[in-house]
Write a protein that holds these residues in place. Sequence first.
Motif, mmCIF file in Angstrom:
data_model
loop_
_atom_site.group_PDB
_atom_site.id
_atom_site.type_symbol
_atom_site.label_atom_id
_atom_site.label_comp_id
_atom_site.label_asym_id
_atom_site.label_seq_id
_atom_site.Cartn_x
_atom_site.Cartn_y
_atom_site.Cartn_z
ATOM 1 N N SER A 1 0.830 -1.211 0.000
ATOM 2 C CA SER A 1 0.000 0.000 0.000
ATOM 3 C C SER A 1 0.859 1.252 0.000
ATOM 4 C CB SER A 1 -0.924 0.017 1.226
ATOM 5 O OG SER A 1 -1.871 -1.019 1.134
ATOM 6 N N HIS B 1 -5.841 -0.576 4.708
ATOM 7 C CA HIS B 1 -4.541 -0.123 4.200
ATOM 8 C C HIS B 1 -3.413 -1.095 4.527
ATOM 9 C CE1 HIS B 1 -0.742 2.215 4.372
ATOM 10 N NE2 HIS B 1 -1.241 2.871 3.334
ATOM 11 N N ILE C 1 -8.871 1.292 1.422
ATOM 12 C CA ILE C 1 -8.621 1.515 -0.009
ATOM 13 C C ILE C 1 -9.808 0.946 -0.781
ATOM 14 C CG2 ILE C 1 -7.083 0.963 -1.936
ATOM 15 C CD1 ILE C 1 -4.772 0.910 0.110
ATOM 16 N N TRP D 1 -5.337 2.906 -6.806
ATOM 17 C CA TRP D 1 -4.419 3.229 -5.714
ATOM 18 C C TRP D 1 -2.967 3.214 -6.191
ATOM 19 C CZ3 TRP D 1 -4.715 5.201 -0.992
ATOM 20 C CH2 TRP D 1 -3.587 5.123 -0.173
#
Length: 312
Positions: free
Chosen positions: A167, A188, A262, A268
């Motif tokens: 992440s 996350h 997320i 992302w």
Amino acid sequence: MTVRQLSHLRYLALAVEDLETEADFLSTHWGLSVAHREGDTVYLAAEGSPEPFSVRLRKADKRIDLISFGAHSRADVDALFEKLSAKDVKFVHPPQELTQFGGGYGMRFFDVDGRTVEVSADVELRQSRKINEREPIPVKLSHVVFNTANLATTSAWYVEHLDFAVSDTLAHPQMGPIMDFLRCNPAHHSLAIAQGPHASLHHMSFEMRGVEEWMRGCGKILRSGTRMVWGPGRHNAGDNTFAYFLSPARNTVEYTTELAVIEDEDAWHPSVLDVTKVTTQDQWGTANEFTELIARESFNDVDLGLFVAPPV
Ligand SMILES: [Fe+2]
């Protein structure tokens, strides 16, 4: 939404020399509940979580016993077994009915550094409850962070073998990457890997209901005489609040809340965050200054459990 191979973090199992003191700290002060006790093993649950237990403590020389993750189904456990078998992973045991408290169907194997990892499905869930407003006890185990002497190798192993995704990464201008945050679901991070001098537990973190409950938990644990190593503050990576304390067995334990979710994995983009920028580590500016001494507190003792499966 991307469906990853593991569903979630289930529990962390630790061995400690003084079982009674560590179990008393985690139940009386930290806010976990004793769900079950069998000989020299204590199973501690978080009231807000349906997991049968979130921490398992065993009386023995200090070590990490294992980390356990959930799979979506028995078929997924079997599929992962096939995948790992083809990759030369060393197994403790293949998928089977689990006989310890909580049951389920699972397998155990060693990660690249030798930590024991369990993946299971179909455990006997417990009756959880909504944590009340202002109640200063954990909702659930949020994440676990391990130290390793080889960050790149360890992180890559979890990505390749267990389908974790990076992440974000913390990095130091001179030292390079020092921590990778890994997700197996929209949270996350459920796992993070930190660069350290040796393999060991960096910290385990518990999610509180919200900022009010997190702050009350911090106050309650301070009043119990427990030392806060670092905090209170809000990180940039993960956007979660943090306060780190040292347990009697000198394991670092964290209260956190509001960890980022997320929603759209495809959109992302992982960031590399410079830890020398104060706002990276402490958005609010409320925590004590992060120093070399604080960093050392989380090196912990060398894990004696590498490539040695725990007896339970
Ligand atoms: Fe954390």
